[in-house]
Design an enzyme around this catalytic site. Sequence first.
Site, PDB file in Angstrom:
ATOM      1  N   ASP A   1      38.958  39.687  44.543  1.00  0.00           N
ATOM      2  CA  ASP A   1      39.548  40.658  43.105  1.00  0.00           C
ATOM      3  C   ASP A   1      38.990  42.499  44.254  1.00  0.00           C
ATOM      4  O   ASP A   1      37.914  41.945  44.376  1.00  0.00           O
ATOM      5  CB  ASP A   1      39.367  40.373  42.501  1.00  0.00           C
ATOM      6  CG  ASP A   1      39.984  40.728  41.102  1.00  0.00           C
ATOM      7  OD1 ASP A   1      41.698  40.798  41.487  1.00  0.00           O
ATOM      8  OD2 ASP A   1      40.235  40.881  40.441  1.00  0.00           O
TER       9      ASP A   1
ATOM     10  N   ASP B   1      39.714  45.082  41.265  1.00  0.00           N
ATOM     11  CA  ASP B   1      39.438  46.050  40.688  1.00  0.00           C
ATOM     12  C   ASP B   1      38.356  45.032  39.265  1.00  0.00           C
ATOM     13  O   ASP B   1      38.903  44.105  38.885  1.00  0.00           O
ATOM     14  CB  ASP B   1      40.677  46.259  39.000  1.00  0.00           C
ATOM     15  CG  ASP B   1      40.051  47.224  38.653  1.00  0.00           C
ATOM     16  OD1 ASP B   1      39.288  47.590  38.419  1.00  0.00           O
ATOM     17  OD2 ASP B   1      41.204  47.953  37.185  1.00  0.00           O
TER      18      ASP B   1
END
Length: 286
Positions: A5, A7
């Site tokens: 991922d 953020d």
Amino acid sequence: MVLTDLDGVVYRGRNAIPHAVEALTRAATSARVGYITNNASRRPADVAEHLERYGLQVTADDVVTSSQAGARLLATLVPAGSTVLVIGGLGLTTIVEQAGFVVTDSADDSPAAVIQGFSPDLGWQQLAEASFALADASVPWVATNMDWSIPVERGIAPGNGTLVAAVHQAVSRMPVVAGKPERPIFDAALARFGGERPLFIGDRLDTDIKGANDAGIPSVLVLTGIDQPKQVLAADQRSRPTYVLKDLRGLHEPYPVTIRSEDPDGTRRVTVGGVDRLDARARRPR
């Protein structure tokens, strides 16, 4: 293969998270690294350019977005070349066009399907067009993701899930979802990158970890983002990570020994690496 991922794992706001760039750069010397994002407002090339600013060597081919997963999902629902009403920005319309669909912004064009993704420029007019098209119950509706909120520079703002909910209230049905925690985005990543031993890294239990677990991919929760040890201890079975790391330096270190035990009174304890604060105590209901 390492899937990660963005953020909360690679960066937070404008700043790279300490040790993340170095750890992922090192991982890329021995494994394929893929970057997975629910953000449908940016094209893969835009995401790659953003990551390069932190010092990572990334191309568009290293990025899988929820827009791409949504376009793959559309291809299973309507014939190739169909007209599709796109509710979203350039990051979504570009991907849908590249997938061979004809893009429209009007329900008057009798679209075969509707796909909806986040854009900060979306307003009532676009949401109304989706509602008009979806009044026909036979028209499939795809949402790139259902994130209720998104972090922006000034704070937390409504995400795509909030805008999808507005259309839902008008049409009384829900879309099929392409992004995390649903399988399509993980399937898209596996199809893109291949690999027999994938590992997914995220910072949220409800999207990253749950989605990876449901897709049968070993998961890592890194404690540099949203969820912390107390959320891990309270998580249900589907949202529990395979591994927990303080930061991404842990990718290149031996994983600490996990010891599970149970007291005579039924209290279960889990100690990871001898760290007391990660002990889990859960008394069985009588």
